[in-house]
Design an enzyme around this catalytic site. Sequence first.
Site, PDB file in Angstrom:
ATOM      1  N   CYS A   1      -4.426  -1.407  -1.983  1.00 15.37           N
ATOM      2  CA  CYS A   1      -4.566   0.035  -2.138  1.00 15.37           C
ATOM      3  C   CYS A   1      -5.480   0.294  -3.338  1.00 15.37           C
ATOM      4  O   CYS A   1      -5.153  -0.094  -4.458  1.00 15.37           O
ATOM      5  CB  CYS A   1      -3.180   0.634  -2.385  1.00 15.37           C
ATOM      6  SG  CYS A   1      -3.194   2.402  -2.706  1.00 15.37           S
ATOM      7  N   ASN A   2      -6.621   0.917  -3.085  1.00 18.29           N
ATOM      8  CA  ASN A   2      -7.555   1.213  -4.178  1.00 18.29           C
ATOM      9  C   ASN A   2      -6.932   2.174  -5.179  1.00 18.29           C
ATOM     10  O   ASN A   2      -7.155   2.076  -6.386  1.00 18.29           O
ATOM     11  CB  ASN A   2      -8.826   1.844  -3.622  1.00 18.29           C
ATOM     12  CG  ASN A   2      -9.618   0.888  -2.751  1.00 18.29           C
ATOM     13  OD1 ASN A   2     -10.511   0.213  -3.223  1.00 18.29           O
ATOM     14  ND2 ASN A   2      -9.265   0.805  -1.481  1.00 18.29           N
ATOM     15  N   THR A   3      -6.147   3.116  -4.663  1.00 19.21           N
ATOM     16  CA  THR A   3      -5.563   4.140  -5.526  1.00 19.21           C
ATOM     17  C   THR A   3      -4.552   3.516  -6.483  1.00 19.21           C
ATOM     18  O   THR A   3      -4.551   3.806  -7.691  1.00 19.21           O
ATOM     19  CB  THR A   3      -4.894   5.235  -4.665  1.00 19.21           C
ATOM     20  OG1 THR A   3      -5.835   5.657  -3.672  1.00 19.21           O
ATOM     21  CG2 THR A   3      -4.479   6.415  -5.501  1.00 19.21           C
TER      22      THR A   3
ATOM     23  N   GLU B   1      -2.124   7.801   8.639  1.00  8.60           N
ATOM     24  CA  GLU B   1      -0.649   7.746   8.592  1.00  8.60           C
ATOM     25  C   GLU B   1      -0.042   8.414   9.822  1.00  8.60           C
ATOM     26  O   GLU B   1       1.043   8.063  10.265  1.00  8.60           O
ATOM     27  CB  GLU B   1      -0.116   8.446   7.331  1.00  8.60           C
ATOM     28  CG  GLU B   1      -0.364   7.687   6.031  1.00  8.60           C
ATOM     29  CD  GLU B   1       0.363   6.344   5.965  1.00  8.60           C
ATOM     30  OE1 GLU B   1       1.539   6.280   6.352  1.00  8.60           O
ATOM     31  OE2 GLU B   1      -0.270   5.358   5.532  1.00  8.60           O
TER      32      GLU B   1
ATOM     33  N   ASP C   1       0.873  -1.182   0.000  1.00 13.77           N
ATOM     34  CA  ASP C   1       0.000   0.000   0.000  1.00 13.77           C
ATOM     35  C   ASP C   1       0.905   1.226   0.000  1.00 13.77           C
ATOM     36  O   ASP C   1       2.109   1.125   0.221  1.00 13.77           O
ATOM     37  CB  ASP C   1      -0.885  -0.020   1.256  1.00 13.77           C
ATOM     38  CG  ASP C   1      -1.784   1.212   1.367  1.00 13.77           C
ATOM     39  OD1 ASP C   1      -2.403   1.589   0.350  1.00 13.77           O
ATOM     40  OD2 ASP C   1      -1.869   1.810   2.453  1.00 13.77           O
ATOM     41  N   SER C   2       0.295   2.382  -0.226  1.00 13.95           N
ATOM     42  CA  SER C   2       1.054   3.634  -0.126  1.00 13.95           C
ATOM     43  C   SER C   2       1.634   3.818   1.273  1.00 13.95           C
ATOM     44  O   SER C   2       2.623   4.518   1.446  1.00 13.95           O
ATOM     45  CB  SER C   2       0.130   4.814  -0.418  1.00 13.95           C
ATOM     46  OG  SER C   2      -0.902   4.855   0.555  1.00 13.95           O
TER      47      SER C   2
ATOM     48  N   CYS D   1     -11.051   3.147   0.376  1.00 14.37           N
ATOM     49  CA  CYS D   1      -9.612   3.356   0.591  1.00 14.37           C
ATOM     50  C   CYS D   1      -9.247   2.488   1.783  1.00 14.37           C
ATOM     51  O   CYS D   1      -9.982   2.459   2.784  1.00 14.37           O
ATOM     52  CB  CYS D   1      -9.334   4.826   0.897  1.00 14.37           C
ATOM     53  SG  CYS D   1      -7.679   5.156   1.533  1.00 14.37           S
ATOM     54  N   THR D   2      -8.141   1.754   1.670  1.00 11.50           N
ATOM     55  CA  THR D   2      -7.820   0.775   2.711  1.00 11.50           C
ATOM     56  C   THR D   2      -7.402   1.412   4.031  1.00 11.50           C
ATOM     57  O   THR D   2      -7.312   0.725   5.042  1.00 11.50           O
ATOM     58  CB  THR D   2      -6.722  -0.188   2.220  1.00 11.50           C
ATOM     59  OG1 THR D   2      -5.586   0.590   1.785  1.00 11.50           O
ATOM     60  CG2 THR D   2      -7.218  -1.032   1.063  1.00 11.50           C
ATOM     61  N   HIS D   3      -7.144   2.710   4.030  1.00 17.38           N
ATOM     62  CA  HIS D   3      -6.876   3.386   5.300  1.00 17.38           C
ATOM     63  C   HIS D   3      -8.150   3.530   6.142  1.00 17.38           C
ATOM     64  O   HIS D   3      -8.084   3.593   7.367  1.00 17.38           O
ATOM     65  CB  HIS D   3      -6.311   4.796   5.056  1.00 17.38           C
ATOM     66  CG  HIS D   3      -4.859   4.820   4.685  1.00 17.38           C
ATOM     67  ND1 HIS D   3      -4.406   4.416   3.446  1.00 17.38           N
ATOM     68  CD2 HIS D   3      -3.764   5.220   5.374  1.00 17.38           C
ATOM     69  CE1 HIS D   3      -3.091   4.565   3.401  1.00 17.38           C
ATOM     70  NE2 HIS D   3      -2.668   5.051   4.561  1.00 17.38           N
TER      71      HIS D   3
ATOM     72  N   TYR E   1      -0.746   8.419  -1.849  1.00 15.43           N
ATOM     73  CA  TYR E   1      -0.848   8.296  -3.303  1.00 15.43           C
ATOM     74  C   TYR E   1      -2.042   9.099  -3.834  1.00 15.43           C
ATOM     75  O   TYR E   1      -2.079   9.460  -5.014  1.00 15.43           O
ATOM     76  CB  TYR E   1      -1.083   6.831  -3.698  1.00 15.43           C
ATOM     77  CG  TYR E   1       0.120   5.912  -3.674  1.00 15.43           C
ATOM     78  CD1 TYR E   1       1.408   6.373  -3.420  1.00 15.43           C
ATOM     79  CD2 TYR E   1      -0.046   4.538  -3.911  1.00 15.43           C
ATOM     80  CE1 TYR E   1       2.491   5.497  -3.403  1.00 15.43           C
ATOM     81  CE2 TYR E   1       1.034   3.666  -3.910  1.00 15.43           C
ATOM     82  CZ  TYR E   1       2.298   4.147  -3.655  1.00 15.43           C
ATOM     83  OH  TYR E   1       3.361   3.273  -3.648  1.00 15.43           O
ATOM     84  N   GLY E   2      -3.030   9.319  -2.965  1.00 12.56           N
ATOM     85  CA  GLY E   2      -4.340   9.805  -3.392  1.00 12.56           C
ATOM     86  C   GLY E   2      -4.356  11.111  -4.160  1.00 12.56           C
ATOM     87  O   GLY E   2      -5.290  11.380  -4.909  1.00 12.56           O
TER      88      GLY E   2
END
Length: 263
Positions: free
Chosen positions: A74-76, A152, A11-12, A184-186, A43-44
Amino acid sequence: MNSIHPIGVFDSGVGGLSVLRDIRKELPNEDLLYVADSNHAPYGDKEAEYIATRSVAICQFLVGQPVKSIVVACNTATGAAVAKLRARFKVPIVAMEPAVKPAVENTKSGVVGVLATRRTVSSENFLNLLARFGSNAEIIVQACPGLAEQVEAGDLRGEKTRSLLQEFVCPLLEKGADTIVLGCTHYPFLAPLIRMMVGNEVAIIDPGEAVARELRRRLQGIGQLSSRDRLGTEQFWTSGPTASAATLISQLWGVEVEVKRLP
Ligand code: DGL
């Protein structure tokens, strides 16, 4: 490729840990390698080309370990890079996408809200999803700049996180959404806070479990599930500073972990 090799997940940053958690539950015996591209997160708000270059570099690292499969947690990155990754790497690649289809199937009010990054909601993959499933419900798309950054920063319930969420979630409720997609995985790390805001009547859809099941199906289909009977291990890598990554990943993963620097 060998069934005892680990599965790579990236992921980012730390968002993909929400997917790693679901993979761990689904596949307790597999060894997992996780890469957080923290030096380049989020990344978004970045260009698709940049995200694709980073995703290729990370997959190259993972394939060199070697891994038997890669999960783009990561969807992005999925929106920006999955076609390139699949064209370039031979290992099976399982990717995220906002769970629009299950949300449309679930809604009773006929209104679905999607929370995702700016890059995801402008991606071709996402626009295709809307074209495929959007005629059966009203889909309200809400880009959430700044939200992944709060995760983050390890801030899962502070003032700023609350006010950002309020800004993003309230318009969905005002328009009658009874189903909210975490695109979004966050965001699954913010699910407890979102639940407090939306109450118990609104469904919150996190595709992590479905992705973990899909990973199992893919590996099973090619005879690559681990036949070991011991519990699997996790290794963590970051492109950013390791000490702060270790603190944050330990917080989100729930146990003290060591984090290595991505070469
Ligand atoms: N976790 C990521 C996603 O699923 C990206 C968040 C970001 O880096 O902006 O979209």
